[in-house]
Every structure is written in structure tokens, then in C-alpha cells.
Design a protein around this motif. Structure first.
Motif, mmCIF file in Angstrom:
data_model
loop_
_atom_site.group_PDB
_atom_site.id
_atom_site.type_symbol
_atom_site.label_atom_id
_atom_site.label_comp_id
_atom_site.label_asym_id
_atom_site.label_seq_id
_atom_site.Cartn_x
_atom_site.Cartn_y
_atom_site.Cartn_z
ATOM 1 N N LEU A 243 0.823 -1.211 0.000
ATOM 2 C CA LEU A 243 0.000 0.000 0.000
ATOM 3 C C LEU A 243 0.859 1.263 0.000
ATOM 4 C CD1 LEU A 243 -2.811 -1.043 2.492
ATOM 5 C CD2 LEU A 243 -2.954 -0.840 0.006
ATOM 6 N N ILE A 244 1.960 1.260 0.740
ATOM 7 C CA ILE A 244 2.864 2.418 0.730
ATOM 8 C C ILE A 244 3.495 2.585 -0.648
ATOM 9 C CG2 ILE A 244 5.034 3.311 1.661
ATOM 10 C CD1 ILE A 244 4.228 2.116 4.351
ATOM 11 N N GLY A 245 3.891 1.469 -1.265
ATOM 12 C CA GLY A 245 4.439 1.539 -2.625
ATOM 13 C C GLY A 245 3.428 2.061 -3.622
ATOM 14 N N ALA A 246 2.172 1.644 -3.474
ATOM 15 C CA ALA A 246 1.123 2.142 -4.373
ATOM 16 C C ALA A 246 0.882 3.630 -4.156
ATOM 17 C CB ALA A 246 -0.159 1.351 -4.141
ATOM 18 N N ALA A 247 0.949 4.087 -2.904
ATOM 19 C CA ALA A 247 0.769 5.516 -2.632
ATOM 20 C C ALA A 247 1.904 6.332 -3.241
ATOM 21 C CB ALA A 247 0.691 5.753 -1.127
ATOM 22 N N VAL A 248 3.141 5.833 -3.119
ATOM 23 C CA VAL A 248 4.286 6.543 -3.710
ATOM 24 C C VAL A 248 4.176 6.559 -5.232
ATOM 25 C CG1 VAL A 248 6.792 6.439 -4.044
ATOM 26 C CG2 VAL A 248 5.822 6.106 -1.766
ATOM 27 N N LEU A 249 3.811 5.423 -5.818
ATOM 28 C CA LEU A 249 3.674 5.361 -7.278
ATOM 29 C C LEU A 249 2.563 6.283 -7.769
ATOM 30 C CD1 LEU A 249 4.562 3.995 -9.923
ATOM 31 C CD2 LEU A 249 2.778 2.292 -9.501
ATOM 32 N N GLY A 250 1.430 6.300 -7.059
ATOM 33 C CA GLY A 250 0.324 7.175 -7.455
ATOM 34 C C GLY A 250 0.691 8.649 -7.329
ATOM 35 N N ALA A 251 1.397 8.995 -6.256
ATOM 36 C CA ALA A 251 1.812 10.389 -6.107
ATOM 37 C C ALA A 251 2.807 10.785 -7.189
ATOM 38 C CB ALA A 251 2.425 10.599 -4.725
ATOM 39 N N CYS A 252 3.690 9.860 -7.555
ATOM 40 C CA CYS A 252 4.658 10.167 -8.620
ATOM 41 C C CYS A 252 3.966 10.310 -9.973
ATOM 42 C CB CYS A 252 5.731 9.082 -8.681
ATOM 43 S SG CYS A 252 6.876 9.139 -7.286
ATOM 44 N N LEU A 253 2.915 9.533 -10.200
ATOM 45 C CA LEU A 253 2.190 9.669 -11.457
ATOM 46 C C LEU A 253 1.423 10.991 -11.513
ATOM 47 C CD1 LEU A 253 0.774 6.062 -11.973
ATOM 48 C CD2 LEU A 253 2.566 7.197 -13.293
ATOM 49 N N VAL A 254 0.904 11.444 -10.387
ATOM 50 C CA VAL A 254 0.112 12.667 -10.367
ATOM 51 C C VAL A 254 1.001 13.900 -10.357
ATOM 52 C CG1 VAL A 254 -1.535 14.020 -8.998
ATOM 53 C CG2 VAL A 254 -1.887 11.571 -9.299
#
Length: 73
Positions: free
Chosen positions: A6-17
Motif C-alpha cells: 500500500l505504501i508503494g502504491a501511494a508513492v507510485l500514485g503520487a509520482c504519477l500525479v
């Protein structure tokens, strides 16, 4: 394992946005750590199992003439 995903998904989503930068990654990791700390502090200290719900109440006996109720009525 699931919190790391979940932390990795949050970091990836923030980097995409917001675009990939060390500031975005650090900020999201810091925010996830603060959220994890708040969640950890909100959990009860001990998980009681079935049969462990009894509570021992202390019974105190005082020796001597210490009946303060007569003086403070």
C-alpha cells in the motif's frame, strides 16, 4: 507485507500525479509514516482473548483509626 504494498502504491500514485522527484517520494513516505504512527497509537495495548475478560479489583484494608469521614463532613 500488505502495508508495504500500500505504501508503494501511494508513492507510485503520487509520482504519477505530481511527477517523479525526491521531494514527492520523501513527502509521501513521511505522510505514510505519520499515518502509520497515528494508527499504531490508536490501537488498544492488549488484545484480550476469550476467557481473559476478568478484572481483579484491589481490596485494601487500613489498620488504625484513620476514619477521615468524621472530620470532613
Amino acid at each position: 507485507m500488505v502495508p508495504l504494498i500500500l505504501i508503494g502504491a501511494a508513492v507510485l500514485g503520487a509520482c504519477l500525479v505530481f511527477g517523479y522527484s525526491s521531494f514527492v517520494v520523501g513527502f509521501v513516505l513521511m505522510a505514510a509514516g505519520a499515518l502509520a504512527l497515528i494508527t499504531f497509537m490508536a490501537t488498544p495495548g492488549m488484545v484480550r482473548r476469550p476467557g481473559e475478560r476478568e478484572v481483579v479489583i484491589d481490596e485494601r484494608h487500613y489498620i488504625g483509626d484513620h476514619d477521615d469521614h468524621r472530620h470532613y463532613r
